[in-house]
Design an enzyme around this catalytic site. Structure first.
Site, PDB file in Angstrom:
ATOM      1  N   GLU A  10     -10.718   0.666  -2.654  1.00 59.41           N
ATOM      2  CA  GLU A  10     -10.418  -0.767  -2.579  1.00 59.41           C
ATOM      3  C   GLU A  10     -11.744  -1.486  -2.317  1.00 59.41           C
ATOM      4  O   GLU A  10     -12.355  -1.293  -1.256  1.00 59.41           O
ATOM      5  CB  GLU A  10      -9.434  -0.988  -1.418  1.00 59.41           C
ATOM      6  CG  GLU A  10      -8.963  -2.400  -1.242  1.00 59.41           C
ATOM      7  CD  GLU A  10      -7.938  -2.523  -0.102  1.00 59.41           C
ATOM      8  OE1 GLU A  10      -7.981  -1.735   0.860  1.00 59.41           O
ATOM      9  OE2 GLU A  10      -7.091  -3.436  -0.174  1.00 59.41           O
ATOM     10  N   HIS A  18     -13.609   0.262   0.687  1.00 58.97           N
ATOM     11  CA  HIS A  18     -12.632   0.900   1.570  1.00 58.97           C
ATOM     12  C   HIS A  18     -12.104   2.162   0.903  1.00 58.97           C
ATOM     13  O   HIS A  18     -11.274   2.094  -0.006  1.00 58.97           O
ATOM     14  CB  HIS A  18     -11.499  -0.106   1.872  1.00 58.97           C
ATOM     15  CG  HIS A  18     -10.493   0.390   2.847  1.00 58.97           C
ATOM     16  ND1 HIS A  18      -9.163   0.045   2.790  1.00 58.97           N
ATOM     17  CD2 HIS A  18     -10.623   1.211   3.920  1.00 58.97           C
ATOM     18  CE1 HIS A  18      -8.521   0.635   3.784  1.00 58.97           C
ATOM     19  NE2 HIS A  18      -9.383   1.342   4.479  1.00 58.97           N
ATOM     20  N   ASN A  63      -3.478  -2.164   3.053  1.00 57.46           N
ATOM     21  CA  ASN A  63      -2.860  -2.070   4.377  1.00 57.46           C
ATOM     22  C   ASN A  63      -2.003  -3.293   4.676  1.00 57.46           C
ATOM     23  O   ASN A  63      -1.004  -3.202   5.384  1.00 57.46           O
ATOM     24  CB  ASN A  63      -3.919  -1.855   5.454  1.00 57.46           C
ATOM     25  CG  ASN A  63      -4.467  -0.433   5.403  1.00 57.46           C
ATOM     26  OD1 ASN A  63      -3.811   0.472   4.868  1.00 57.46           O
ATOM     27  ND2 ASN A  63      -5.661  -0.222   5.906  1.00 57.46           N
ATOM     28  N   SER A  86     -11.867  -0.562   7.944  1.00 51.79           N
ATOM     29  CA  SER A  86     -10.497  -0.774   7.480  1.00 51.79           C
ATOM     30  C   SER A  86      -9.878  -2.005   8.126  1.00 51.79           C
ATOM     31  O   SER A  86      -8.784  -2.391   7.745  1.00 51.79           O
ATOM     32  CB  SER A  86      -9.631   0.460   7.727  1.00 51.79           C
ATOM     33  OG  SER A  86     -10.022   1.147   8.867  1.00 51.79           O
TER      34      SER A  86
END
Ligand SMILES: NC(=O)c1ccc[n+]([C@@H]2O[C@H](COP(=O)([O-])OP(=O)(O)OC[C@H]3O[C@@H](n4cnc5c(N)ncnc54)[C@H](O)[C@@H]3O)[C@@H](O)[C@H]2O)c1
Length: 504
Positions: free
Chosen positions: A146, A134, A184, A113
């Site tokens: 993702e 991800h 994120n 991540s």
């Protein structure tokens, strides 16, 4: 039949293996720690068992899972997803070893991540066959995947990752490599701006959370979320963003995080973070219901254009107020994004704090307010006052908004107050990311709604609020703070100048 390898049988690896077997792939699960492999395989079987019971998949899925103790056993795989611990050297060693074990055409994917996929790809014999996949925690339940395109990734490798993700039933978005990838990164201002508001003492952490829940429809506010994730984990992520971007001011960690970590207040896992957790896990009272609309009819001057002013006019009419265009009124509400040219005098004045703080506006007796459309989803209005604002004006503002069916929360003075500032920064970050080619506008909204459970994505927010409002808050913060973190993204400025939506 696709042969899938999963390396690391922990939380993420077991979840990914469950998805693979459920999607009809022969799934080889590897972990070098025998107990972890055994436990991971057990978790996969249990997860598959539940889906079989519910009739979602057939019995044969169980037999598609093959726990393997040696890495060599992964040689027949077409795709290997690694979900090993988040340590760059360990992952690089794994990619080197997997390149030796598997065929030339194997696609190697990482579930990292935070580590740049480009740096991991360099360790594989064929860097063009490396991508990021991800998944979100827990993988069997979270609907999003993702896919990250490293600088070296080939189109074929990206397509392979996308099609496997789709076969696992995921909504797939594609992001370029970079700090936090797409989801994120675009989600960062939620915590980052929340911390800044706390640091400036615009509001307490309980208030900021309540405003996000009741004013913005977020499931959780930033502080309860940071407590859940772990304040130490969030601090490490913040430091990695700053390091990878060579000091981008928007991504600077906050000293509050460092102090919380130093004090050992790491969140739920230590029983104390921003909140204190009782043995049963409780930490705050339930949110109140908003008041029922209905009020004494007022002669009201409601000024300003745009979605917010229009929405308030509609609510005010429905509540029985008499709207007057500019004439004498018992209450004046300036809901324009920028201050009205002329404001009728002689009545309490309530003004939107968007393009500047209440103090900067220079009306010593006024009350400031902020809320974001769509009003049907907003249950709370933020209010602010100056030391010179008199009590009757505060009471008039409170009872006006209560009459429209809103809860109220008093906070300190700032452009955009709390929610306006957080959401404007979310939109701004999305505009930076889209402008820098990290991902598409559609993928940003899909990513934040499905990956982070936001009530709507930043592009949808920007359409509901109007870009003008967003830019007014950001420019207000820039003017009053002179901090680079509030500079407007070039893409956002351009959209406003051209009168186009951010998605166009
Ligand atoms: N947990 C999350 O919320 C989350 C979300 C997205 C991504 N990720 C990422 O997924 C990865 C795994 O995270 P996790 O939460 O499942 O961790 P975890 O600690 O639950 O599992 C890691 C597993 O890797 C095994 N392992 C140790 N050394 C290994 C090696 N040399 N080769 C292969 N496996 C090894 C461990 O025995 C353990 O079973 C990390 O990169 C993490 O950043 C985690």
């Amino acid at each position: 039949m696709t042969v899938l390898g999963v390396v690391g049988a922990g939380t993420m690896g077991a979840g990914i293996a469950q998805l693979g077997a459920a999607a009809g792939m022969r799934t080889l699960l590897h972990d070098p720690v025998p107990e972890a492999l055994e436990q991971g395989a057990e978790n996969v079987r249990r997860g598959l068992g539940k889906w079989i019971e519910k009739g979602r998949i057939g019995q044969e899925a169980i037999s598609l899972l093959e726990p393997v103790s040696g890495l060599d056993a992964l040689s027949p795989c077409e795709l290997v997803i690694e979900a090993a611990p988040e340590r760059p050297e360990l992952k690089r060693d794994l990619f080197g070893a997997l390149s030796m074990v598997c065929g030339d055409d194997v696609v190697l994917a990482t579930n990292t991540s935070s580590i740049p996929v480009t740096s991991l790809a360099g360790a594989a014999a064929r860097p063009e066959n490396v991508v990021g996949m991800h998944f979100f925690n827990p993988p069997p339940l979270m609907p999003l995947l993702e896919v990250i395109r490293a600088d070296q990734s080939s189109d074929d490798a990206v397509e392979m990752a996308k099609s496997v993700g789709a076969a696992m039933g995921k909504e797939v978005i594609v992001a370029a490599d970079g700090p936090g990838f797409l989801v994120n990164r675009c989600g960062r201002p939620f915590n980052g701006e929340g911390l800044r508001l706390l640091q400036e003492r615009v509001a307490t952490h309980e208030q900021i959370d309540r405003i996000c829940r009741l004013g913005g429809g977020f499931r959780m506010g930033p502080f309860e979320l940071m407590d859940l994730v772990g304040i130490d984990v969030g601090f490490e992520v913040a430091k990695s963003f700053e390091e990878l971007s060579f000091g981008e001011p928007r991504w600077r960690p906050n000293p509050i995080q460092a102090r919380m970590v130093a004090a050992g207040r790491l969140g739920r896992k230590t029983g104390r973070g921003y909140y204190e957790y009782a043995d049963d896990g409780s930490y705050r009272p339930d949110d109140p219901d908003p008041p029922a609309p209905g009020a004494d009819s007022l002669a009201l001057a409601l000024l300003g254009d745009g979605p917010l002013a229009d929405g308030l006019r509609e609510r005010a009419r429905a509540a029985g107020h008499e709207l007057r265009e500019g004439g004498p009124a018992e209450l004046v509400v300036d809901a324009g994004v920028r201050p009205a040219q002329s404001v009728p005098g002689g009545a309490p004045l309530v003004v939107l704090c968007a393009s500047g703080s209440l103090a900067a506006r220079g009306e010593s007796g006024a009350v400031g307010f902020h809320l974001l459309p769509p009003l049907d989803d907003a249950r709370l209005v933020e209010l602010t006052r100056l030391p010179t604002t008199q009590r009757f004006a505060c009471e008039a503002a409170e009872s006006f908004f209560a009459g429209l069916g809103f809860l109220t929360e008093w906070v300190e003075d700032a452009p955009g107050l709390v929610l306006g500032r957080i959401v404007s920064q979310l939109v701004n970050e999305a505009a930076f990311a889209i402008g820098e080619g990290v991902g598409s506008a559609d993928d940003v909204d899909t990513g934040l709604t499905l990956g982070l459970s936001h009530p709507r994505g930043p592009i949808a927010w920007s359409e509901a609020i109007g870009l003008d409002h967003v830019v007014a808050v950001l420019d207000g913060l820039w003017n009053e703070r002179h901090e680079e973190r509030y500079r407007v993204a070039p893409r956002l400025r351009r959209s406003v100048a051209l009168g186009r939506a951010l998605s166009e």
